[in-house]
Enzyme design. Structure first.
Site, PDB file in Angstrom:
ATOM      1  N   LYS A 137     -77.020 -15.168  98.877  1.00  0.00           N
ATOM      2  CA  LYS A 137     -76.719 -14.736  97.504  1.00  0.00           C
ATOM      3  C   LYS A 137     -76.383 -13.250  97.479  1.00  0.00           C
ATOM      4  O   LYS A 137     -77.170 -12.419  97.919  1.00  0.00           O
ATOM      5  CB  LYS A 137     -77.930 -15.013  96.602  1.00  0.00           C
ATOM      6  CG  LYS A 137     -77.826 -14.394  95.195  1.00  0.00           C
ATOM      7  CD  LYS A 137     -79.019 -14.760  94.313  1.00  0.00           C
ATOM      8  CE  LYS A 137     -79.006 -13.990  92.992  1.00  0.00           C
ATOM      9  NZ  LYS A 137     -80.168 -14.303  92.123  1.00  0.00           N
ATOM     10  N   ASP A 183     -77.859  -7.547  88.966  1.00  0.00           N
ATOM     11  CA  ASP A 183     -78.134  -8.660  88.061  1.00  0.00           C
ATOM     12  C   ASP A 183     -78.733  -8.136  86.758  1.00  0.00           C
ATOM     13  O   ASP A 183     -79.939  -7.886  86.681  1.00  0.00           O
ATOM     14  CB  ASP A 183     -79.091  -9.655  88.731  1.00  0.00           C
ATOM     15  CG  ASP A 183     -79.377 -10.867  87.847  1.00  0.00           C
ATOM     16  OD1 ASP A 183     -78.663 -11.042  86.834  1.00  0.00           O
ATOM     17  OD2 ASP A 183     -80.299 -11.645  88.183  1.00  0.00           O
ATOM     18  N   LYS A 219     -81.639  -9.007  80.784  1.00  0.00           N
ATOM     19  CA  LYS A 219     -83.020  -8.828  81.221  1.00  0.00           C
ATOM     20  C   LYS A 219     -83.672  -7.693  80.434  1.00  0.00           C
ATOM     21  O   LYS A 219     -82.979  -6.759  80.034  1.00  0.00           O
ATOM     22  CB  LYS A 219     -83.046  -8.454  82.705  1.00  0.00           C
ATOM     23  CG  LYS A 219     -82.789  -9.595  83.666  1.00  0.00           C
ATOM     24  CD  LYS A 219     -82.905  -9.102  85.108  1.00  0.00           C
ATOM     25  CE  LYS A 219     -82.579 -10.205  86.101  1.00  0.00           C
ATOM     26  NZ  LYS A 219     -83.540 -11.327  86.070  1.00  0.00           N
ATOM     27  N   ASP A 235     -80.479  -7.733  94.390  1.00  0.00           N
ATOM     28  CA  ASP A 235     -80.223  -9.162  94.203  1.00  0.00           C
ATOM     29  C   ASP A 235     -79.132  -9.679  95.148  1.00  0.00           C
ATOM     30  O   ASP A 235     -78.709 -10.826  95.035  1.00  0.00           O
ATOM     31  CB  ASP A 235     -79.856  -9.418  92.736  1.00  0.00           C
ATOM     32  CG  ASP A 235     -80.274 -10.802  92.271  1.00  0.00           C
ATOM     33  OD1 ASP A 235     -81.154 -11.406  92.922  1.00  0.00           O
ATOM     34  OD2 ASP A 235     -79.701 -11.290  91.274  1.00  0.00           O
ATOM     35  N   ASP A 257     -78.693 -15.667  83.135  1.00  0.00           N
ATOM     36  CA  ASP A 257     -79.518 -14.973  84.126  1.00  0.00           C
ATOM     37  C   ASP A 257     -79.869 -15.894  85.304  1.00  0.00           C
ATOM     38  O   ASP A 257     -80.378 -15.430  86.316  1.00  0.00           O
ATOM     39  CB  ASP A 257     -80.797 -14.451  83.451  1.00  0.00           C
ATOM     40  CG  ASP A 257     -81.513 -13.411  84.293  1.00  0.00           C
ATOM     41  OD1 ASP A 257     -80.903 -12.925  85.272  1.00  0.00           O
ATOM     42  OD2 ASP A 257     -82.667 -13.080  83.974  1.00  0.00           O
ATOM     43  N   GLU A 268     -77.965 -16.982  87.468  1.00  0.00           N
ATOM     44  CA  GLU A 268     -76.609 -16.863  88.020  1.00  0.00           C
ATOM     45  C   GLU A 268     -76.561 -17.121  89.525  1.00  0.00           C
ATOM     46  O   GLU A 268     -75.538 -17.535  90.051  1.00  0.00           O
ATOM     47  CB  GLU A 268     -76.046 -15.467  87.715  1.00  0.00           C
ATOM     48  CG  GLU A 268     -76.442 -14.341  88.693  1.00  0.00           C
ATOM     49  CD  GLU A 268     -77.937 -14.073  88.747  1.00  0.00           C
ATOM     50  OE1 GLU A 268     -78.628 -14.407  87.770  1.00  0.00           O
ATOM     51  OE2 GLU A 268     -78.405 -13.531  89.762  1.00  0.00           O
ATOM     52  N   ARG A 291     -77.933 -19.401  91.375  1.00  0.00           N
ATOM     53  CA  ARG A 291     -77.673 -20.807  91.708  1.00  0.00           C
ATOM     54  C   ARG A 291     -76.217 -21.175  91.461  1.00  0.00           C
ATOM     55  O   ARG A 291     -75.675 -22.057  92.111  1.00  0.00           O
ATOM     56  CB  ARG A 291     -78.654 -21.699  90.933  1.00  0.00           C
ATOM     57  CG  ARG A 291     -78.520 -21.629  89.444  1.00  0.00           C
ATOM     58  CD  ARG A 291     -79.747 -22.205  88.727  1.00  0.00           C
ATOM     59  NE  ARG A 291     -80.887 -21.278  88.764  1.00  0.00           N
ATOM     60  CZ  ARG A 291     -82.070 -21.535  88.219  1.00  0.00           C
ATOM     61  NH1 ARG A 291     -82.283 -22.691  87.598  1.00  0.00           N
ATOM     62  NH2 ARG A 291     -83.050 -20.660  88.282  1.00  0.00           N
TER      63      ARG A 291
HETATM   64  N1  BES Z   1     -82.382 -12.301  90.478  1.00  0.00           N
HETATM   65  C1  BES Z   1     -83.256 -13.066  89.659  1.00  0.00           C
HETATM   66  C2  BES Z   1     -84.534 -13.477  90.375  1.00  0.00           C
HETATM   67  C3  BES Z   1     -85.472 -12.362  90.779  1.00  0.00           C
HETATM   68  C4  BES Z   1     -86.533 -12.014  89.970  1.00  0.00           C
HETATM   69  C5  BES Z   1     -85.328 -11.721  91.986  1.00  0.00           C
HETATM   70  C6  BES Z   1     -87.411 -11.023  90.367  1.00  0.00           C
HETATM   71  C7  BES Z   1     -86.185 -10.722  92.375  1.00  0.00           C
HETATM   72  C8  BES Z   1     -87.232 -10.381  91.586  1.00  0.00           C
HETATM   73  C9  BES Z   1     -82.559 -14.344  89.180  1.00  0.00           C
HETATM   74  O1  BES Z   1     -81.182 -14.272  89.052  1.00  0.00           O
HETATM   75  C10 BES Z   1     -83.094 -14.649  87.831  1.00  0.00           C
HETATM   76  O2  BES Z   1     -82.886 -13.873  86.957  1.00  0.00           O
HETATM   77  N2  BES Z   1     -83.793 -15.774  87.708  1.00  0.00           N
HETATM   78  C11 BES Z   1     -84.376 -16.174  86.490  1.00  0.00           C
HETATM   79  C12 BES Z   1     -84.079 -17.646  86.283  1.00  0.00           C
HETATM   80  C13 BES Z   1     -84.338 -18.139  84.908  1.00  0.00           C
HETATM   81  C14 BES Z   1     -83.379 -17.495  83.915  1.00  0.00           C
HETATM   82  C15 BES Z   1     -84.168 -19.644  84.874  1.00  0.00           C
HETATM   83  C16 BES Z   1     -85.869 -15.910  86.574  1.00  0.00           C
HETATM   84  O3  BES Z   1     -86.438 -16.018  87.660  1.00  0.00           O
HETATM   85  O4  BES Z   1     -86.450 -15.540  85.565  1.00  0.00           O
HETATM   86 ZN    ZN Z   2     -80.237 -12.906  90.302  1.00  0.00          ZN
HETATM   87 ZN    ZN Z   3     -80.554 -13.543  87.148  1.00  0.00          ZN
END
Ligand code: BES
Ligand code: ZN
Ligand code: ZN
Length: 489
Positions: free
Chosen positions: A257, A262, A269, A280, A339, A341, A343
């Site tokens: 990834k 992000d 966020k 990220d 968010d 993204e 996946r």
């Molecule tokens: N990049 C984040 C995941 C992340 C969180 C990485 C903390 C490192 C530290 C990912 O893209 C994300 O935002 N995931 C969301 C998914 C949700 C919206 C279903 C999450 O984990 O909150």
């Molecule tokens: Zn992310």
């Molecule tokens: Zn994200």
């Protein structure tokens, strides 16, 4: 950088040496070292408890100008990782004491009960990884890193371990590269820049490189990847790095990834945590770092690294929650949350990899979910696979490298969390529980029956405080894991 020094320790001369000392038993076989330890532990100021240390001057009848002793704690608790940390601490101490180099005494008493090659590799890794400081962004960088690391060991052992030097140097260079890419500020690694950095590394290392820019991605219908990039003024791209020996035994595709920043997109966020979202793209950095090592190690396998790279931004052209896109694999996706993204970019890259290469094994690495960090903490990655042997191989590689991995379940009935009224699937689960699992199941829907594992590195990719052989920030997690795994598949 790394040197084996085979002169017996009762004659050996050194400017700066480090010796590991156990609390309750010998780990060194040489009488000269045992005697020095006995003298040191007789001192009031030193006890060999874990992390205690002392510096002796003019030790070993004056042959060793400076000798650092570091306590390791009880012998029963020693692992290979203890020696990575020991070497890391010793190197950092030597740097702050303005030394040029260091000689590490390899513990070789048979009662240690650890494989000699593993201990030697660990000492080299700990030393190399600690001898790294990111000074690219300082006005006046001062380079006071060590110029030389020696390992003191008998000639016979040195001979057997000789091939480990080049291997460890190749892998640790990959880790250091990965760390630098992750630490690079997001204004200097927008997708095109990061792609160029990977492509340049790969070309210089002798890998075949293929770079897909936005027009090609559009033509080939990477619509999920394009949807994530839609809000940014820096278009997405995808890099392929290919190691292709003449008659490979197997083929492996690694997908990482690569979200250069992000923000969450329109599902913006909150400000806490945003500052680390430059990391990220750590999955892509681990893949590119591993490919840099692969180019030097030249395994008899076809190994292909693929990194979809994108910036996730909110803007007037950004993807909206509720938008529906047709992914590369053909399935339609309702983007319930912009968010989620990671996946989206992974499914297109992986479907492309499956179609183009039909590999024996597909592995993706991604800072995919905060939920995985909630589940496992920030030092352990989550492994998701419906293939038991592959999951076990990854967990075993994690144990050997101390890049720890824990297998998570992928229950079929959780698929219903991803139901969409309109499209084939929703990228946002209907429950906030089990988020790391839902994300893995989402990925699994786009790769058919491909043998595959997903490693969620959201926790260990970026740490406030790393291990003794790391610095705060990027860890390079995944490079050593992948290099070890490739050898054991
Ligand atoms: N990049 C984040 C995941 C992340 C969180 C990485 C903390 C490192 C530290 C990912 O893209 C994300 O935002 N995931 C969301 C998914 C949700 C919206 C279903 C999450 O984990 O909150
Ligand atoms: Zn992310
Ligand atoms: Zn994200």
């Amino acid at each position: 950088m790394l040197k084996f020094k085979t002169t017996a320790l009762d004659r050996f001369k050194s400017d700066n040496m480090a010796i590991a000392v156990c609390e309750d038993g010998e780990i060194h076989a040489e009488p000269a070292v045992r005697e020095l330890i006995a003298n040191a532990t007789a001192l009031q100021e030193f006890t060999p408890e874990r992390d205690r240390q002392v510096v002796l001057h003019n030790a070993m009848q004056g042959r060793v100008a400076r000798c650092l002793l570091i306590g390791l704690g009880p012998k029963a608790k020693l692992t290979v990782e203890t020696f990575r940390n020991f070497a890391g601490r010793a190197v950092k101490e030597a740097i702050s004491a303005r030394q040029n180099g260091i000689d590490l005494v390899v513990p070789l008493d048979p009662s240690l009960g650890l494989e000699t090659a593993a201990v030697v590799s660990a000492l080299m890794e700990g030393a190399l990884l600690a001898n790294h400081k990111d000074t690219r962004y300082k006005e006046k960088p001062k380079n006071n890193l060590l110029k030389q690391v020696g390992l003191c060991l008998p000639a016979g052992t040195a001979k057997r371990c000789r091939p480990l030097i080049a291997r460890t140097e190749a892998i640790c260079d990959g880790v250091r590269q990965a760390r630098e890419w992750v630490n690079t500020p997001p204004n200097e690694k927008v997708p095109e820049q990061l792609a160029q950095a990977y492509a340049q590394m790969a070309a210089a290392a002798g890998l075949k490189v293929n770079l897909l820019h936005e027009p090609q991605l559009k033509r080939q219908k990477f619509n999920a990847l394009l949807a994530v990039g839609a809000g940014s003024s820096h278009p997405p791209c995808l890099v392929e790095m290919i190691h292709a020996p003449a008659k490979p035994k197997k083929s492996i595709v690694l997908v990482g990834k690569g979200v250069t920043f992000d923000t969450g997109g329109l599902n913006l966020k909150p400000s806490t945590g945003l500052d680390t979202m430059k990391a990220d793209m750590a999955g892509s950095a681990a893949v590119a770092g591993a490919m840099a090592a692969v180019a030097r190690l030249k395994p008899d396998l076809r190994i292909i690294g693929i990194t979809p790279i994108v910036e996730n931004m909110p803007s007037g052209s950004a993807t909206r929650p509720g938008d529906i896109v047709t992914s590369y694999a053909g399935k339609t996706v309702e983007i319930g949350n912009t968010d989620a993204e990671g996946r989206l970019i992974l499914i297109d890259a992986m479907a492309y990899a499956v179609k183009k290469y039909k590999p024996d094994v597909l592995i993706d690495l991604a800072t995919l979910t905060g939920a995985c960090v909630v589940a496992l903490g920030d030092k352990i990655a989550g492994v998701f696979s419906r293939d038991d042997a592959l999951a076990h191989a990854i967990v075993a590689a994690g144990e050997r490298t101390a890049e720890r991995c824990w297998r998570m379940p992928m229950p079929e009935d959780y698929r219903e969390l991803l139901k969409s009224e309109l499209a084939d699937i929703n990228n946002n689960a209907s429950s906030r529980y089990g988020g790391a699992i839902a994300a893995a199941i989402f990925l699994s829907e786009f790769i058919g029956d491909q043998r595959w594992a997903h490693i969620d590195i959201a926790g260990p990719a970026f740490l406030k405080k790393g291990p003794d052989y790391g610095a705060p920030g990027a860890t390079g997690f995944g490079v050593r894991l992948l290099c070890d795994l490739i050898d054991h598949l």
